[in-house]
Enzyme design. Structure first.
Site, PDB file in Angstrom:
ATOM      1  N   LYS A 108       0.850  -1.198  -0.007  1.00 24.73           N
ATOM      2  CA  LYS A 108      -0.035  -0.016   0.020  1.00 24.73           C
ATOM      3  C   LYS A 108       0.867   1.193  -0.070  1.00 24.73           C
ATOM      4  CE  LYS A 108      -4.509   0.965   0.364  1.00 24.73           C
ATOM      5  NZ  LYS A 108      -5.581  -0.061   0.150  1.00 24.73           N
TER       6      LYS A 108
HETATM    7  N1  GLU Z   1      -7.258   0.299  -3.381  1.00 21.28           N
HETATM    8  C1  GLU Z   1      -8.102  -0.999  -3.594  1.00 21.28           C
HETATM    9  C2  GLU Z   1      -7.899  -2.001  -2.360  1.00 21.28           C
HETATM   10  O1  GLU Z   1      -7.799  -1.375  -1.374  1.00 21.28           O
HETATM   11  C3  GLU Z   1      -7.442  -1.635  -4.935  1.00 21.28           C
HETATM   12  C4  GLU Z   1      -6.224  -2.120  -4.864  1.00 21.28           C
HETATM   13  C5  GLU Z   1      -5.463  -2.585  -6.452  1.00 21.28           C
HETATM   14  O2  GLU Z   1      -6.380  -2.644  -7.257  1.00 21.28           O
HETATM   15  O3  GLU Z   1      -4.483  -3.017  -6.344  1.00 21.28           O
HETATM   16  O4  GLU Z   1      -8.187  -3.013  -2.446  1.00 21.28           O
END
Ligand code: GLU
Length: 418
Positions: A108
């Site tokens: 993240k």
């Molecule tokens: N931000 C989204 C999540 O928390 C998508 C992450 C992604 O598509 O890599 O799952």
């Protein structure tokens, strides 16, 4: 660890991990590796303001575990996006990708900033600078960012462009791109759409007819607004939605397209015709079949969990329920479909986008949506079956974490990492 609302987000996710580690009878080695992160990068991001001054903000990219494939996860711009929060969200991605069976690890990113205070040009300069500073640890087979809170397809376009200046054009460096730059049809709606599939499964499990079932949704950003629209299309009665300005309530059901155009014109759902105002707190305590927190984390805590009157909670947001609240909801027989399952539709279609990019083909939207539906329903059923088979898994969250953790451990062992 003592359960309390004061646990940091990462402690809270690790509390859920520990429960799973017990169920899976993990070794101390495995626990040691998986309760920490692999790499944490903190970067200073000086943002040149439109008036010529410089504002300094800090950004992060945390890679939690890469046993199952390249690190994967979104980037959020938010004042609460500090290292603890980004760590927690990175670990949730490890479990999420394992649970829906996409071949990625978990990561993240975040910049601790209030993006509403920045102009579009300032946001672009900040994004490009941050991209430069994390570019040495990302890559299409290393770590693939995506949108999250307050970032979107435009943000991904800037990242793609900036990365390409240094390394050459690389379509699959990010997912959640606009279709014009290699994005997938259906990616924008995917998280909300996935929530509606699991809501459907959950209601069948608790014996409520989805047709006309009442739904209250906190949050009207990408996830909440798509979930509201798709739920209404599927025959649910969406009785309340909210955003940062406040909420609206219509017991007979909202006209979701009308609310969307009101929000587009006025900047908020508040004041949409034919609705009563309610606060974000009141929304969580409404009488309804399904409550869907689709905004910030930690909104259901020990102080309000007892007042949740929904039969089912669908965690469209990441980490909306604290561990203490989770226990209260379980004691009150509320079925909680956990974040790593409920909101996994986004990363699932991110995986589809990456696959299409790697093959240089584009699937049509119906194809994307039906593949998403199969994966989401399958993941839900696996969690439900695990929960009913193993007594130790008392909640769907415990089942989901236990399943996910066992898959990550298997991959890590096969690699010789454990
Ligand atoms: N931000 C989204 C999540 O928390 C998508 C992450 C992604 O598509 O890599 O799952």
């Amino acid at each position: 660890m003592e359960l309390s609302d004061d646990m940091t987000p990462f402690e809270a996710v690790n509390y859920f991990f520990d429960r799973a580690a017990n169920i899976d009878r993990l070794s101390d080695n495995a626990c040691g590796v998986l309760s920490g992160t692999y790499r944490e990068l903190r970067v200073q991001v000086p943002v040149r303001r439109d008036d010529g001054s410089v504002t300094v903000v800090y950004g992060y990219r945390v890679q939690h575990n890469g046993a199952r494939g390249p690190y994967k996860g979104g980037i959020r711009y938010h004042p609460t996006a500090d290292i603890e929060e980004v760590r927690a969200l990175a670990s949730l991605m490890t479990w999420k990708t394992a649970l829906v069976g996409v071949p990625f690890g978990g990561a993240k990113g975040g910049i601790q900033v209030d993006p509403s205070q920045l102009s579009k040009a300032e946001l672009e300069r900040m994004t490009r600078r941050y991209t430069d500073q994390i570019s040495h640890i990302i890559g299409p087979s290393r770590d693939i960012p995506a949108p999250d809170m307050n970032t979107n397809a435009q943000t991904m376009s800037w990242i793609l462009d900036q990365y390409g200046r240094k390394y050459g054009h690389t379509t699959s460096i990010v997912t959640g791109k606009p279709v014009a730059l290699g994005g997938s049809y259906g990616r924008d709606a995917a998280t909300g759409r996935g929530c509606v599939f699991v809501m459907d499964e959950a209601l069948q499990d608790v014996g409520i007819d989805p047709d006309g079932a009442t739904v209250a949704i906190q949050g009207f950003g990408n996830v909440g607004s798509w979930a509201a629209r798709l739920a209404a299309d599927a025959g649910y009665r969406v009785i309340a939605v909210s955003d940062v300005e406040g909420g609206i309530h219509a017991p007979g059901g909202l006209d979701v397209p009308a609310v969307m155009s009101h929000a587009r014109e006025s900047g908020s759902v508040v004041g949409a015709p034919g609705t009563e105002p309610i606060s974000n707190h009141e929304l969580l305590e409404l009488e309804c079949d399904v409550l869907m927190p689709a905004a910030l984390g930690e909104v259901i805590t020990s102080t309000n969990a007892d007042r949740v009157r929904a039969r089912v909670v669908i965690e469209a947001a990441n980490h909306p329920v604290t561990p203490v609240a989770d226990q209260i909801l379980a004691d009150n027989q509320v079925l909680v479909v956990p974040d790593i399952l409920a909101n996994a539709g986004g990363v699932t279609v991110s995986y589809f986008e990456w696959v299409q990019n790697n093959q240089e083909i584009a699937w049509d939207e119906a194809d994307v949506n039906s593949r998403l539906e199969n994966r989401m329903r399958k993941a839900y059923q696996e969690c439900r079956d695990f929960m009913t088979t193993y007594d130790e898994a008392r909640t769907m969250r415990e089942a989901a974490f236990a399943l996910a953790v066992s898959r990550v451990v298997e991959a890590a062992e096969l690699r010789g990492y454990l």
